[in-house]
Design a protein around this motif. Structure first.
Motif, PDB file in Angstrom:
ATOM      1  N   LEU A   1      11.949   8.038  -3.554  1.00 22.88           N
ATOM      2  CA  LEU A   1      11.959   7.175  -4.054  1.00 22.88           C
ATOM      3  C   LEU A   1      11.630   5.875  -3.734  1.00 22.88           C
ATOM      4  CD1 LEU A   1       7.988   8.663  -5.014  1.00 22.88           C
ATOM      5  CD2 LEU A   1       8.505   9.023  -2.827  1.00 22.88           C
ATOM      6  N   PRO A   2      11.700   4.913  -2.596  1.00 22.98           N
ATOM      7  CA  PRO A   2      11.955   3.477  -2.900  1.00 22.98           C
ATOM      8  C   PRO A   2      10.837   2.846  -4.245  1.00 22.98           C
ATOM      9  CG  PRO A   2      10.586   3.954  -1.348  1.00 22.98           C
ATOM     10  CD  PRO A   2      10.061   5.096  -1.223  1.00 22.98           C
ATOM     11  N   LYS A   3      11.707   1.852  -4.832  1.00 21.80           N
ATOM     12  CA  LYS A   3      11.015   0.672  -5.823  1.00 21.80           C
ATOM     13  C   LYS A   3       9.929   0.600  -5.526  1.00 21.80           C
ATOM     14  CE  LYS A   3      14.404   2.034  -8.027  1.00 21.80           C
ATOM     15  NZ  LYS A   3      14.549   3.247  -9.085  1.00 21.80           N
ATOM     16  N   LYS A   4       8.741   0.170  -4.527  1.00 23.74           N
ATOM     17  CA  LYS A   4       7.845  -0.087  -4.122  1.00 23.74           C
ATOM     18  C   LYS A   4       7.443   0.074  -2.684  1.00 23.74           C
ATOM     19  CE  LYS A   4       9.884  -5.031  -4.779  1.00 23.74           C
ATOM     20  NZ  LYS A   4       9.903  -6.269  -3.703  1.00 23.74           N
ATOM     21  N   GLY A   5       5.603   0.467  -3.586  1.00 25.14           N
ATOM     22  CA  GLY A   5       4.914   1.357  -2.372  1.00 25.14           C
ATOM     23  C   GLY A   5       5.011   0.160  -1.056  1.00 25.14           C
ATOM     24  N   LYS A   6       5.227  -0.260  -0.868  1.00 21.49           N
ATOM     25  CA  LYS A   6       4.926  -1.799   0.310  1.00 21.49           C
ATOM     26  C   LYS A   6       5.867  -1.063   1.576  1.00 21.49           C
ATOM     27  CE  LYS A   6       5.071  -5.929   2.437  1.00 21.49           C
ATOM     28  NZ  LYS A   6       4.892  -7.385   1.679  1.00 21.49           N
ATOM     29  N   THR A   7       7.111  -0.994   0.489  1.00 18.75           N
ATOM     30  CA  THR A   7       8.779  -0.267   1.128  1.00 18.75           C
ATOM     31  C   THR A   7       8.142   1.415   2.212  1.00 18.75           C
ATOM     32  OG1 THR A   7      10.071  -1.400  -0.026  1.00 18.75           O
ATOM     33  CG2 THR A   7      10.762   0.441   1.188  1.00 18.75           C
ATOM     34  N   SER A   8       7.520   1.665   0.973  1.00 17.00           N
ATOM     35  CA  SER A   8       7.141   3.262   1.796  1.00 17.00           C
ATOM     36  C   SER A   8       5.546   3.249   2.615  1.00 17.00           C
ATOM     37  CB  SER A   8       6.589   4.703   1.121  1.00 17.00           C
ATOM     38  OG  SER A   8       6.325   5.801   0.794  1.00 17.00           O
ATOM     39  N   LEU A   9       4.854   1.609   2.621  1.00 18.76           N
ATOM     40  CA  LEU A   9       4.234   2.566   3.797  1.00 18.76           C
ATOM     41  C   LEU A   9       4.240   1.565   4.513  1.00 18.76           C
ATOM     42  CD1 LEU A   9       1.028   1.680   0.764  1.00 18.76           C
ATOM     43  CD2 LEU A   9       1.294   3.450   2.420  1.00 18.76           C
ATOM     44  N   GLY A  10       4.590   0.522   4.712  1.00 18.73           N
ATOM     45  CA  GLY A  10       4.874  -0.374   5.771  1.00 18.73           C
ATOM     46  C   GLY A  10       4.233  -1.612   5.919  1.00 18.73           C
ATOM     47  N   ASP A  11       3.935  -2.918   6.233  1.00 24.26           N
ATOM     48  CA  ASP A  11       3.912  -4.468   6.528  1.00 24.26           C
ATOM     49  C   ASP A  11       2.065  -4.193   7.053  1.00 24.26           C
ATOM     50  OD1 ASP A  11       6.047  -5.219   5.431  1.00 24.26           O
ATOM     51  OD2 ASP A  11       7.132  -6.280   7.642  1.00 24.26           O
ATOM     52  N   ALA A  12       1.823  -3.225   8.422  1.00 24.17           N
ATOM     53  CA  ALA A  12       0.338  -3.795   8.819  1.00 24.17           C
ATOM     54  C   ALA A  12      -0.216  -2.070   7.922  1.00 24.17           C
ATOM     55  CB  ALA A  12       0.516  -2.417   9.875  1.00 24.17           C
ATOM     56  N   ILE A  13      -0.249  -0.714   7.281  1.00 31.25           N
ATOM     57  CA  ILE A  13      -0.310  -0.110   6.290  1.00 31.25           C
ATOM     58  C   ILE A  13      -0.934  -0.702   5.215  1.00 31.25           C
ATOM     59  CG2 ILE A  13      -0.789   2.235   5.067  1.00 31.25           C
ATOM     60  CD1 ILE A  13       0.599   3.041   7.436  1.00 31.25           C
ATOM     61  N   TYR A  14       0.542  -1.160   4.248  1.00 33.32           N
ATOM     62  CA  TYR A  14       0.255  -1.904   3.105  1.00 33.32           C
ATOM     63  C   TYR A  14      -0.633  -2.576   3.622  1.00 33.32           C
ATOM     64  CZ  TYR A  14       1.731  -4.669  -1.081  1.00 33.32           C
ATOM     65  OH  TYR A  14       1.183  -4.745  -2.359  1.00 33.32           O
ATOM     66  N   ARG A  15      -1.352  -3.836   3.563  1.00 34.45           N
ATOM     67  CA  ARG A  15      -2.291  -5.035   4.108  1.00 34.45           C
ATOM     68  C   ARG A  15      -3.395  -4.837   4.721  1.00 34.45           C
ATOM     69  NH1 ARG A  15       1.706  -7.737   8.018  1.00 34.45           N
ATOM     70  NH2 ARG A  15       0.598  -6.752   9.782  1.00 34.45           N
ATOM     71  N   SER A  16      -3.521  -3.597   4.911  1.00 30.78           N
ATOM     72  CA  SER A  16      -4.882  -3.199   5.033  1.00 30.78           C
ATOM     73  C   SER A  16      -5.296  -2.601   3.848  1.00 30.78           C
ATOM     74  CB  SER A  16      -4.915  -1.820   6.316  1.00 30.78           C
ATOM     75  OG  SER A  16      -4.357  -2.215   8.142  1.00 30.78           O
ATOM     76  N   ILE A  17      -4.812  -1.013   3.000  1.00 28.96           N
ATOM     77  CA  ILE A  17      -5.165  -0.984   1.822  1.00 28.96           C
ATOM     78  C   ILE A  17      -4.875  -2.233   0.929  1.00 28.96           C
ATOM     79  CG2 ILE A  17      -4.967   0.359  -0.191  1.00 28.96           C
ATOM     80  CD1 ILE A  17      -2.921   1.719   1.380  1.00 28.96           C
ATOM     81  N   THR A  18      -4.584  -3.639   0.811  1.00 31.06           N
ATOM     82  CA  THR A  18      -4.762  -4.266   0.469  1.00 31.06           C
ATOM     83  C   THR A  18      -5.821  -5.695  -0.158  1.00 31.06           C
ATOM     84  OG1 THR A  18      -3.034  -5.545   1.001  1.00 31.06           O
ATOM     85  CG2 THR A  18      -2.107  -3.920  -0.744  1.00 31.06           C
ATOM     86  N   GLU A  19      -6.464  -5.340   0.975  1.00 27.08           N
ATOM     87  CA  GLU A  19      -7.358  -7.239   1.428  1.00 27.08           C
ATOM     88  C   GLU A  19      -8.576  -6.836   0.815  1.00 27.08           C
ATOM     89  OE1 GLU A  19      -8.561  -6.154   5.680  1.00 27.08           O
ATOM     90  OE2 GLU A  19      -6.516  -7.442   6.192  1.00 27.08           O
ATOM     91  N   ASP A  20      -9.368  -7.572   0.078  1.00 22.26           N
ATOM     92  CA  ASP A  20     -10.344  -7.952  -0.052  1.00 22.26           C
ATOM     93  C   ASP A  20     -11.332  -6.446  -0.011  1.00 22.26           C
ATOM     94  OD1 ASP A  20      -8.869 -10.163  -2.059  1.00 22.26           O
ATOM     95  OD2 ASP A  20      -9.629 -11.224  -0.595  1.00 22.26           O
TER      96      ASP A  20
END
Length: 521
Positions: free
Chosen positions: A272-291
């Motif tokens: 696995l990579p060290k960051k979850g953002k690397t695994s998800l990708g920028d678009a999916i990471y932004r959608s999950i981490t929104e308020d």
């Protein structure tokens, strides 16, 4: 000269000299071109009074091999062969390079289910010999769990009345709970398939006439009457589908619970990579981490048109979940897994990711296993977990296959009545009262309780109110000896849709028809 002796014959000099004389005569007759192998074969055929066979081979002398017995192998022989392969870890060379016992048992259950249910492509009962083979051989494999025990405290009363607390062995708790439950689900699924005996309102085209051009081209084509199915048969099929759906949800819950309890292998973590953002990708990471986050809207915005895209999204989210969990466990240590994101935020992201994973499993129950699940199964060393996971997985796959066959019949009925896809989906939705869509996780115990409360399985005749005494009642009517009560029983109309209980979000997702085009395995 070297003497060739056959096993079991006498070593007296007379016999030996006779053999040597015969051999010398043979050499003189054949000349110098005779090889040692030919001499050995001729000697064995003619020596010590053993008559040669017409094809030049000698009759077998002595005991025959255990593997060369005449007739089919006995049940004991088959069981010995199966467990010998398990002990060897599927390495027939015996060099110790086989797989672990847990993986060997898991593969055995999977291969058995594939050989038994792989060719069952029609909505009809299983063949009696196939059904008997499945019950017998899966019983052999599950018998291993009877010897997986744990120590539990028990009270023992001695002869003088003294009560002592001693430790005794008992079957491991998770196995004692889940193995009987899975056996019940197994029996229910086979019973549901048996309900389709002697039905006449739908049939399948013969092999050469099968011209199916959709994503299930290998499956036989369902045919219904030109006017479609009768209303009673349609409702009965819906009822059977709901019963199988309850079994599917229970098997899914047990399988998911076992997979969660399995340890994540280190080889998967290292990949696995060290960051979850690397695994998800920028678009999916932004959608999950929104308020503000809505899992249904998130899935609606994703491209899930193919099985590969669904599996890729599942792998990405599972990898990010493992990364975030590992970071929360090492938040106080100076590890390369730590980061500046707060503990509360990461816990929130993990819950959102798990919610998406759960909805994906409900909406696409036929998708293949994810990379994390495959790694857990491959590197698992717990035999109990291995049997629970494999048995629940094959039952889940079988339940999904039966549901797909029922949906094929209902789809052919809708096509015969020239219904559009939306109208067919609306009619299927109206057959049961649905709850509001929620992301509630399936609980194995709760789903099994629902199955216990559900009505018993019914054939089409039972659903229509027909009984085995119908022929007798018809005969009495023809003879004019039918009383009023019997006449009412004979003219009993088909009941309305039997189950009135509500079903969970799985039903609303499954009725929409969004499923993987192929079975899970």
């Amino acid at each position: 000269m070297v003497r060739f002796l056959r096993r079991g014959h006498s070593l007296d000099k007379t016999g030996s000299h006779s053999s040597c004389d015969n051999n010398s005569n043979l050499l003189h007759r054949t000349g110098s071109n005779t090889t040692a192998d030919e001499m050995h074969e001729s000697l064995n055929n003619g020596a010590a009074g053993t008559p040669p066979l017409p094809n030049g081979r000698a009759a077998a002398a002595g005991a025959r091999s255990r593997l060369a017995r005449d007739g089919p192998p006995t049940e004991l022989d088959m069981m010995k062969e199966k467990f010998a392969k398990l002990l060897l870890g599927e390495d027939m060379s015996g060099t110790g390079k086989g797989v672990s016992s847990a993986l060997a048992l898991s593969n055995a259950v999977t291969n058995l289910a594939a050989s038994v249910f792989g060719e069952h492509r029609k909505l009809e009962p299983m063949a009696p010999d196939t059904k008997e083979r499945w019950k017998r051989e899966v019983g052999w494999l599950l018998s291993v769990t009877d010897h997986i025990v744990e120590f539990v405290p028990t009270r023992q009363t001695l002869d003088n009345g003294t009560v002592m607390e001693v430790m005794s062995t008992s079957q491991r708790r998770d196995l004692a709970m889940n193995i009987p439950a899975l056996r019940k689900l197994d029996a229910m699924l086979i019973g549901y398939m048996d309900n389709f005996v002697d039905q006449t309102e739908f049939w399948y085209e013969k092999g050469g006439d099968n011209k199916r051009d959709d994503d299930k081209w290998w499956m036989p084509t369902v045919k219904v009457p030109s006017e479609g199915l009768s209303d009673v048969t349609r409702k009965w099929l819906q009822y059977q589908k709901e019963c199988v759906n309850q079994v599917l949800k229970a098997a899914m819950a047990i399988n998911a619970q076992v997979l969660v309890e399995m340890e994540i292998p280190e080889i998967y973590i290292e990949s696995l990579p060290k960051k979850g953002k690397t695994s998800l990708g920028d678009a999916i990471y932004r959608s999950i981490t929104e308020d503000t986050f809505d899992p249904l809207e998130f899935l609606a915005g994703m491209d899930l048109s193919t099985e590969h895209k669904v599996l890729d999204l599942k792998n990405r989210i599972e990898a990010s979940t493992v990364i975030w969990k590992r970071k929360m466990q090492t938040k106080d240590s100076k590890s390369s897994w730590s980061s500046i994101v707060s503990f509360e935020k990461r816990e929130q992201f993990e819950e959102r990711a798990e919610t998406i994973l759960h909805l994906l499993k409900l909406q696409f129950p036929g998708t293949p296993q994810s990379q994390l699940d495959i790694s857990k199964i491959q590197y698992n060393r717990d035999v109990g977990y291995s049997l629970l996971e494999s048995y629940s997985r094959v039952l889940e796959s079988l339940a999904y296959s039966v549901m797909s066959r029922i949906e094929d019949v209902l789809g052919a009925d809708a096509a015969a009545q020239n219904l559009t896809a939306s109208e067919a989906a609306k009619r299927m939705m109206e057959s049961a009262a649905l709850e509001a869509p929620t992301a509630r996780k399936l609980d194995a115990k709760e789903e099994l309780e629902k199955l216990n409360e559900a009505p018993a399985s019914m054939t089409l005749f039972d659903f229509m109110g027909w009984h085995f005494d119908q022929d007798e009642l018809m005969k009495r009517r023809e003879d004019g000896t039918l009383d009023a009560d019997a006449e009412a029983k004979l003219l009993k109309k088909a009941p309305s849709m039997a189950p009135t209980k509500k079903f969970s979000y799985v039903d609303s997702l499954s009725s929409g028809g969004m499923r993987s085009p192929s079975a899970r395995h």
